[in-house]
Design a protein around this motif. Structure first.
Motif, PDB file in Angstrom:
ATOM      1  N   UNK A 171       0.882  -1.170   0.000  1.00 16.44           N
ATOM      2  CA  UNK A 171       0.000   0.000   0.000  1.00 16.44           C
ATOM      3  C   UNK A 171       0.914   1.211   0.000  1.00 16.44           C
ATOM      4  N   UNK A 172       1.103   1.812  -1.153  1.00 12.57           N
ATOM      5  CA  UNK A 172       2.144   2.833  -1.266  1.00 12.57           C
ATOM      6  C   UNK A 172       1.613   4.265  -1.210  1.00 12.57           C
ATOM      7  N   UNK A 173       1.030   4.763  -2.320  1.00 11.00           N
ATOM      8  CA  UNK A 173       0.882   6.227  -2.384  1.00 11.00           C
ATOM      9  C   UNK A 173      -0.163   6.753  -1.397  1.00 11.00           C
ATOM     10  N   UNK A 174      -1.184   5.966  -1.116  1.00  9.82           N
ATOM     11  CA  UNK A 174      -2.207   6.451  -0.178  1.00  9.82           C
ATOM     12  C   UNK A 174      -1.668   6.508   1.253  1.00  9.82           C
ATOM     13  N   UNK A 175      -0.781   5.574   1.604  1.00 13.25           N
ATOM     14  CA  UNK A 175      -0.228   5.632   2.960  1.00 13.25           C
ATOM     15  C   UNK A 175       0.885   6.679   3.042  1.00 13.25           C
ATOM     16  N   UNK A 200      -4.222   3.231  -9.384  1.00 11.16           N
ATOM     17  CA  UNK A 200      -3.512   2.509 -10.446  1.00 11.16           C
ATOM     18  C   UNK A 200      -2.063   2.277 -10.012  1.00 11.16           C
ATOM     19  N   UNK A 201      -1.471   1.257 -10.592  1.00 12.99           N
ATOM     20  CA  UNK A 201      -0.024   1.079 -10.439  1.00 12.99           C
ATOM     21  C   UNK A 201       0.592   1.263 -11.817  1.00 12.99           C
ATOM     22  N   UNK A 202       1.389   2.329 -11.961  1.00 16.32           N
ATOM     23  CA  UNK A 202       1.976   2.634 -13.270  1.00 16.32           C
ATOM     24  C   UNK A 202       3.412   2.104 -13.352  1.00 16.32           C
ATOM     25  N   UNK A 209       0.343   0.759  -5.273  1.00 21.83           N
ATOM     26  CA  UNK A 209      -0.240   1.727  -6.217  1.00 21.83           C
ATOM     27  C   UNK A 209       0.560   3.028  -6.176  1.00 21.83           C
ATOM     28  N   UNK A 210       0.764   3.651  -7.351  1.00 22.77           N
ATOM     29  CA  UNK A 210       1.498   4.923  -7.378  1.00 22.77           C
ATOM     30  C   UNK A 210       0.629   6.050  -7.933  1.00 22.77           C
ATOM     31  N   UNK A 211      -0.674   5.795  -8.035  1.00 23.32           N
ATOM     32  CA  UNK A 211      -1.595   6.815  -8.534  1.00 23.32           C
ATOM     33  C   UNK A 211      -2.928   6.617  -7.807  1.00 23.32           C
ATOM     34  N   UNK A 212      -3.519   7.709  -7.330  1.00 22.53           N
ATOM     35  CA  UNK A 212      -4.825   7.602  -6.655  1.00 22.53           C
ATOM     36  C   UNK A 212      -5.644   8.847  -6.928  1.00 22.53           C
ATOM     37  N   UNK A 213      -6.938   8.653  -7.085  1.00 23.27           N
ATOM     38  CA  UNK A 213      -7.876   9.752  -7.315  1.00 23.27           C
ATOM     39  C   UNK A 213      -9.020   9.576  -6.323  1.00 23.27           C
ATOM     40  N   UNK A 214      -9.262  10.618  -5.528  1.00 26.57           N
ATOM     41  CA  UNK A 214     -10.234  10.501  -4.433  1.00 26.57           C
ATOM     42  C   UNK A 214     -11.272  11.608  -4.564  1.00 26.57           C
ATOM     43  N   UNK A 215     -12.514  11.259  -4.329  1.00 26.95           N
ATOM     44  CA  UNK A 215     -13.559  12.282  -4.199  1.00 26.95           C
ATOM     45  C   UNK A 215     -14.089  12.216  -2.774  1.00 26.95           C
ATOM     46  N   UNK A 226      -8.966  14.818  -4.549  1.00 24.42           N
ATOM     47  CA  UNK A 226      -7.535  14.719  -4.232  1.00 24.42           C
ATOM     48  C   UNK A 226      -6.886  13.816  -5.277  1.00 24.42           C
ATOM     49  N   UNK A 227      -5.900  14.358  -5.987  1.00 26.20           N
ATOM     50  CA  UNK A 227      -5.222  13.572  -7.038  1.00 26.20           C
ATOM     51  C   UNK A 227      -3.750  13.434  -6.678  1.00 26.20           C
ATOM     52  N   UNK A 228      -3.275  12.204  -6.744  1.00 30.03           N
ATOM     53  CA  UNK A 228      -1.858  11.972  -6.414  1.00 30.03           C
ATOM     54  C   UNK A 228      -1.231  11.021  -7.419  1.00 30.03           C
ATOM     55  N   UNK A 229       0.004  11.278  -7.776  1.00 34.97           N
ATOM     56  CA  UNK A 229       0.744  10.297  -8.585  1.00 34.97           C
ATOM     57  C   UNK A 229       2.246  10.506  -8.424  1.00 34.97           C
ATOM     58  N   UNK A 230       2.939   9.393  -8.326  1.00 35.14           N
ATOM     59  CA  UNK A 230       4.396   9.377  -8.495  1.00 35.14           C
ATOM     60  C   UNK A 230       4.674   8.505  -9.713  1.00 35.14           C
TER      61      UNK A 230
END
Ligand code: 89Y
Length: 342
Positions: A171-175, A200-202, A209-215, A226-230
């Motif tokens: 559990x990567x980008x969200x944590x 998503x995992x890119x 996961x290294x990408x997350x989109x939250x409403x 909230x949009x996050x990506x590495x």
């Protein structure tokens, strides 16, 4: 001011910055450092003139006359170290993310409450200079009542180079990052009543996961995305680790744009100012806005330790952020809205 004696648990990447952050407050003396690999503790001790080094945390807590501990280790070790500190009746400051699960985070809070010791979380993102300045704009009421916001932290910065263990997290980008951005959402806009998230995992060479989109659907009725990506390695304007925020209100809009510009638009026009973070010589220039936020964050925690105010990011408070993080995983797994409060 009489300095509080601190024992550092962990000597990795973040310890190198939290330690000078404590010194910057002028109220802390780090008297000992523990790391399971002793040579790393020795390296940190030599660099920051810490008198004693341990590779057994229990021994450090038993032998030293500490007034609090600062836990800066991997997330899977937070619970056992918090429990160790609680057994020694020592106030404890724990790195974000607080725990590997919501249940574990709840247990950590309960253990400290039962032992009668404060538990504070070293959650610094909300203390960034430009984010505090944006909060002042919102509190001034100049844009009226906010009804929607977007919080973006999207970067191709090679985070795995400085923090290789991030590659191994299931559990990567969200944590790692969601703990910060969701805490910032709470700081700016209050609590959420429900959420929906996709991930998503890119990168193909990591586990999580290294990408997350939250409403987030907020108690106030606001919508916060909230949009996050590495994940993207090629962005025209990559300003790691800056957070871009755009807020729409019924009387105007406010934007925290890249390079620390705040733009406030009302019927009178657009007012623009730059709010750069302070620069500390001990900070890594690539992380300036984050590393500098360590100082006001830890000053707030220190004041609370001294009984001179409330910690904004107490364990109790941070549980609400942890609930959002794991609510996001549940939503992504089930493709369902997660209702936090009816
Ligand atoms: O670990 C993360 C943090 O706390 O700030 C940025 C970071 O280093 C990478 O996401």
């Amino acid at each position: 001011m009489q300095k509080l004696r601190c024992g550092m648990i962990g000597a990795g990447f973040w310890a190198r910055f939290q330690l000078p952050g404590w010194y910057e407050t002028g109220g802390v003396d780090c008297v000992a450092v523990y790391n399971r690999t002793r040579s790393r503790a020795e390296w940190l001790a030599a660099r920051f003139q810490i008198p004693r080094v341990y590779d057994d945390a229990e021994e450090m807590l038993r032998k030293e006359q500490l007034e609090f501990v600062d836990i800066v280790t991997g997330v899977e070790t937070h619970a056992p170290f918090v429990e160790l500190a609680a057994r020694h009746r020592l106030p404890v400051i724990c790195q974000k993310p607080m725990a590997v699960s919501l249940a574990e985070a709840e247990r950590m809070v309960a253990v400290c409450r039962e032992a009668g010791v404060p538990l504070y979380i070293n959650e610094n993102w909300r203390w960034q200079t430009p984010i505090r300045a944006l909060k002042q704009v919102l509190d001034s009421g100049v844009i009226g009542t906010p009804f929607r916001a977007r919080i973006d932290m999207i970067s191709g910065f090679p985070v795995f180079a400085n923090q290789p263990f991030l590659k191994e997290l299931e559990e990567f980008i969200l944590t790692d990052l969601g703990s910060h951005t969701l805490d910032t959402a709470r700081f700016l806009f209050g609590e959420a009543r429900s959420l929906y998230c996709t991930t998503q995992q890119v990168h193909t060479d990591i586990r999580g996961e290294d990408c997350a989109t939250i409403l987030l659907n907020m108690d106030s009725g606001m919508s916060v995305v909230v949009e996050m990506a590495y994940a993207e390695n090629h962005l025209e304007r990559d300003r790691f680790p800056e957070t871009a925020i755009f807020v729409e209100g019924n009387a105007g809009s406010a934007e925290l744009a890249l390079d620390h510009w705040i733009r406030v638009t009302t019927e009178e026009g657009t007012h623009i100012r730059r709010v750069p973070p302070p620069r500390y010589e001990w900070a890594d220039p690539a992380y300036d806005v984050v590393h500098s936020s360590i100082v006001p964050c830890q000053a707030n925690l220190l004041a609370a330790l001294r009984g001179e105010g409330q910690a904004e990011t107490s364990g109790e408070d941070n549980l609400k952020t942890v609930r959002l993080v794991f609510g996001c995983y549940e939503s992504a797994r089930t493709n369902q809205v997660v209702v936090l409060r009816r």
